[in-house]
Motif scaffolding. Structure first.
Motif, PDB file in Angstrom:
ATOM      1  N   GLY A 109     -40.772 -17.661  37.445  1.00 38.96           N
ATOM      2  CA  GLY A 109     -41.161 -18.534  38.673  1.00 38.96           C
ATOM      3  C   GLY A 109     -41.574 -17.966  39.658  1.00 38.96           C
ATOM      4  O   GLY A 109     -41.409 -16.519  39.656  1.00 38.96           O
ATOM      5  N   ASP A 110     -41.696 -18.081  41.051  1.00 37.72           N
ATOM      6  CA  ASP A 110     -41.930 -17.545  42.078  1.00 37.72           C
ATOM      7  C   ASP A 110     -41.016 -16.903  42.895  1.00 37.72           C
ATOM      8  O   ASP A 110     -40.913 -15.823  43.371  1.00 37.72           O
ATOM      9  CB  ASP A 110     -42.771 -18.359  43.128  1.00 37.72           C
ATOM     10  CG  ASP A 110     -43.953 -19.207  42.648  1.00 37.72           C
ATOM     11  OD1 ASP A 110     -44.629 -18.409  41.559  1.00 37.72           O
ATOM     12  OD2 ASP A 110     -44.410 -20.341  43.047  1.00 37.72           O
ATOM     13  N   HIS A 111     -39.703 -17.455  42.610  1.00 32.49           N
ATOM     14  CA  HIS A 111     -38.613 -16.979  43.652  1.00 32.49           C
ATOM     15  C   HIS A 111     -37.424 -15.874  42.818  1.00 32.49           C
ATOM     16  O   HIS A 111     -36.700 -15.623  43.256  1.00 32.49           O
ATOM     17  CB  HIS A 111     -37.827 -18.057  44.163  1.00 32.49           C
ATOM     18  CG  HIS A 111     -38.639 -19.006  44.793  1.00 32.49           C
ATOM     19  ND1 HIS A 111     -39.388 -18.691  46.036  1.00 32.49           N
ATOM     20  CD2 HIS A 111     -39.002 -20.319  44.620  1.00 32.49           C
ATOM     21  CE1 HIS A 111     -40.290 -19.669  46.518  1.00 32.49           C
ATOM     22  NE2 HIS A 111     -39.798 -20.767  45.750  1.00 32.49           N
ATOM     23  N   GLY A 112     -37.427 -16.127  41.298  1.00 30.39           N
ATOM     24  CA  GLY A 112     -36.547 -15.540  40.615  1.00 30.39           C
ATOM     25  C   GLY A 112     -35.404 -16.388  40.488  1.00 30.39           C
ATOM     26  O   GLY A 112     -35.448 -17.615  40.479  1.00 30.39           O
ATOM     27  N   TRP A 113     -34.262 -15.960  40.230  1.00 26.82           N
ATOM     28  CA  TRP A 113     -33.121 -16.771  39.826  1.00 26.82           C
ATOM     29  C   TRP A 113     -32.322 -17.102  41.364  1.00 26.82           C
ATOM     30  O   TRP A 113     -32.034 -16.385  42.051  1.00 26.82           O
ATOM     31  CB  TRP A 113     -32.071 -16.043  38.948  1.00 26.82           C
ATOM     32  CG  TRP A 113     -32.464 -15.892  37.623  1.00 26.82           C
ATOM     33  CD1 TRP A 113     -33.119 -14.929  37.260  1.00 26.82           C
ATOM     34  CD2 TRP A 113     -32.296 -16.914  36.611  1.00 26.82           C
ATOM     35  NE1 TRP A 113     -33.342 -14.928  35.704  1.00 26.82           N
ATOM     36  CE2 TRP A 113     -32.559 -16.345  35.529  1.00 26.82           C
ATOM     37  CE3 TRP A 113     -31.302 -17.971  36.411  1.00 26.82           C
ATOM     38  CZ2 TRP A 113     -32.783 -16.843  34.202  1.00 26.82           C
ATOM     39  CZ3 TRP A 113     -31.231 -18.526  35.311  1.00 26.82           C
ATOM     40  CH2 TRP A 113     -31.807 -18.018  34.035  1.00 26.82           C
ATOM     41  N   SER A 114     -32.020 -18.512  41.356  1.00 25.87           N
ATOM     42  CA  SER A 114     -31.335 -19.187  42.485  1.00 25.87           C
ATOM     43  C   SER A 114     -29.670 -18.698  42.369  1.00 25.87           C
ATOM     44  O   SER A 114     -29.234 -18.781  41.136  1.00 25.87           O
ATOM     45  CB  SER A 114     -31.523 -20.423  42.604  1.00 25.87           C
ATOM     46  OG  SER A 114     -30.388 -21.170  42.255  1.00 25.87           O
ATOM     47  N   GLY A 115     -29.335 -18.113  43.420  1.00 20.60           N
ATOM     48  CA  GLY A 115     -27.927 -17.582  43.424  1.00 20.60           C
ATOM     49  C   GLY A 115     -27.762 -16.046  43.377  1.00 20.60           C
ATOM     50  O   GLY A 115     -27.173 -15.377  43.718  1.00 20.60           O
ATOM     51  N   TYR A 116     -29.222 -15.583  42.731  1.00 23.49           N
ATOM     52  CA  TYR A 116     -29.073 -13.990  42.770  1.00 23.49           C
ATOM     53  C   TYR A 116     -30.198 -13.520  43.543  1.00 23.49           C
ATOM     54  O   TYR A 116     -29.969 -12.504  44.361  1.00 23.49           O
ATOM     55  CB  TYR A 116     -29.478 -13.560  41.101  1.00 23.49           C
ATOM     56  CG  TYR A 116     -28.488 -13.740  40.058  1.00 23.49           C
ATOM     57  CD1 TYR A 116     -27.490 -12.836  39.914  1.00 23.49           C
ATOM     58  CD2 TYR A 116     -28.402 -15.124  39.494  1.00 23.49           C
ATOM     59  CE1 TYR A 116     -26.632 -12.954  38.880  1.00 23.49           C
ATOM     60  CE2 TYR A 116     -27.430 -15.166  38.674  1.00 23.49           C
ATOM     61  CZ  TYR A 116     -26.587 -14.344  38.229  1.00 23.49           C
ATOM     62  OH  TYR A 116     -25.538 -14.150  37.258  1.00 23.49           O
ATOM     63  N   ASP A 117     -31.285 -14.000  43.505  1.00 22.99           N
ATOM     64  CA  ASP A 117     -32.272 -13.578  44.372  1.00 22.99           C
ATOM     65  C   ASP A 117     -32.464 -14.439  45.586  1.00 22.99           C
ATOM     66  O   ASP A 117     -32.320 -15.465  45.496  1.00 22.99           O
ATOM     67  CB  ASP A 117     -33.769 -13.558  43.716  1.00 22.99           C
ATOM     68  CG  ASP A 117     -33.688 -12.660  42.490  1.00 22.99           C
ATOM     69  OD1 ASP A 117     -33.272 -11.628  42.716  1.00 22.99           O
ATOM     70  OD2 ASP A 117     -33.850 -13.097  41.487  1.00 22.99           O
ATOM     71  N   THR A 118     -32.844 -13.920  46.819  1.00 23.21           N
ATOM     72  CA  THR A 118     -32.965 -14.693  47.999  1.00 23.21           C
ATOM     73  C   THR A 118     -34.500 -15.051  48.057  1.00 23.21           C
ATOM     74  O   THR A 118     -35.494 -14.432  47.489  1.00 23.21           O
ATOM     75  CB  THR A 118     -32.720 -13.685  49.282  1.00 23.21           C
ATOM     76  OG1 THR A 118     -33.415 -12.591  49.216  1.00 23.21           O
ATOM     77  CG2 THR A 118     -30.985 -13.568  49.353  1.00 23.21           C
ATOM     78  N   VAL A 119     -34.773 -16.260  48.804  1.00 17.32           N
ATOM     79  CA  VAL A 119     -35.907 -16.840  49.045  1.00 17.32           C
ATOM     80  C   VAL A 119     -36.825 -15.803  50.174  1.00 17.32           C
ATOM     81  O   VAL A 119     -36.164 -15.243  50.857  1.00 17.32           O
ATOM     82  CB  VAL A 119     -36.011 -18.204  49.711  1.00 17.32           C
ATOM     83  CG1 VAL A 119     -37.280 -18.735  49.823  1.00 17.32           C
ATOM     84  CG2 VAL A 119     -35.106 -19.081  49.046  1.00 17.32           C
ATOM     85  N   PRO A 120     -38.057 -15.459  49.476  1.00 22.54           N
ATOM     86  CA  PRO A 120     -38.815 -14.447  50.309  1.00 22.54           C
ATOM     87  C   PRO A 120     -38.985 -14.963  51.686  1.00 22.54           C
ATOM     88  O   PRO A 120     -38.964 -16.178  51.802  1.00 22.54           O
ATOM     89  CB  PRO A 120     -40.158 -14.434  49.761  1.00 22.54           C
ATOM     90  CG  PRO A 120     -39.894 -14.732  48.216  1.00 22.54           C
ATOM     91  CD  PRO A 120     -38.801 -15.770  48.173  1.00 22.54           C
TER      92      PRO A 120
END
Lengths: 129, 89
Positions: A109-120
């Motif tokens: 996806g665009d953001h990576g895993w939710s909970g691991y990666d922060t939103v750009p």
């Protein structure tokens, strides 16, 4: 076959089905080996069991008092809506505590895993502080 | 016939509550305990509704609606606290 007997058979059927599904769900909670597998029992089977109880209650109140009560339907819809949310939150907590980021597959996806990666920074539409 | 089915369902959900209690006491991780607690809420709703059928009153359905809401909110609050260290940011 009288009308009352048909109502009685329907209520009894749903009550027995509810008992079996509820028991299977909680038995799965005890028996299965790890949390990701244990999630299946309570979230699916037990929800179906409670739904059957509420359907039996609706048929009962319709057959004996002649009125349809909306409360049971409301509780069923509420439980069916909240069970997946609860399961998703619990799976997230489990991943947060036990699965390292390197072990995860690509999120594609665009953001990576939710909970691991922060939103750009440029994707943040609202102030999250 | 309904009486037998009602007793069967009550026995099943009571046994299910015992299973949940076993998982709540044993559960190796806090996630298992939250899951067991959530399932206990749901089984409690089922037991309350069965009691409502047995008594023939409508009061217990409103009570179980309240319990369903508090159960969902408490589970989500637990999970958010573990995930973020805070419930409402």
């Amino acid at each position: 076959m009288s009308e009352e007997l048909i109502f009685e058979i329907a209520v009894s059927f749903f009550l027995v089905a509810a008992g079996v599904f509820g028991l299977v769900g909680s038995f799965g909670l005890v028996k299965l080996p790890d949390l990701m597998r244990r999630l299946h029992g309570p979230t699916k089977s037990t929800t179906l069991g409670v739904g059957s109880v509420l359907i039996a209650a609706m048929i009962y109140s319709y057959g004996w008092n002649g009125e349809i009560v909306a409360h049971q339907l409301l509780i069923t819809v509420f439980l069916l809506l909240t069970a997946p949310i609860t399961a998703n939150f619990l799976a997230k907590v489990y991943m947060h505590r036990h699965v390292a980021k390197e072990d995860l597959p690509d999120a594609s996806g665009d953001h990576g895993w939710s909970g691991y990666d922060t939103v750009p920074e440029e994707m943040k539409k609202i102030d999250t502080k | 016939m309904i009486t037998f089915a009602l007793w069967f369902a009550v026995a099943c959900f009571a046994l299910a509550l015992v299973f949940n209690l076993v998982r709540l006491a044993k559960g190796p991780d806090i996630t298992d305990r939250i899951l067991a607690l959530d399932t206990m809420f749901i089984n409690g709703i089922a037991l309350l509704n069965l009691y409502g059928i047995a008594e023939g009153t409508e009061v217990y359905f409103e009570v179980s609606m309240l319990i369903a809401m508090t159960g969902f909110v408490s589970t989500v609050a637990f999970c958010r606290f573990i995930l973020r260290g805070n419930i409402i940011e």
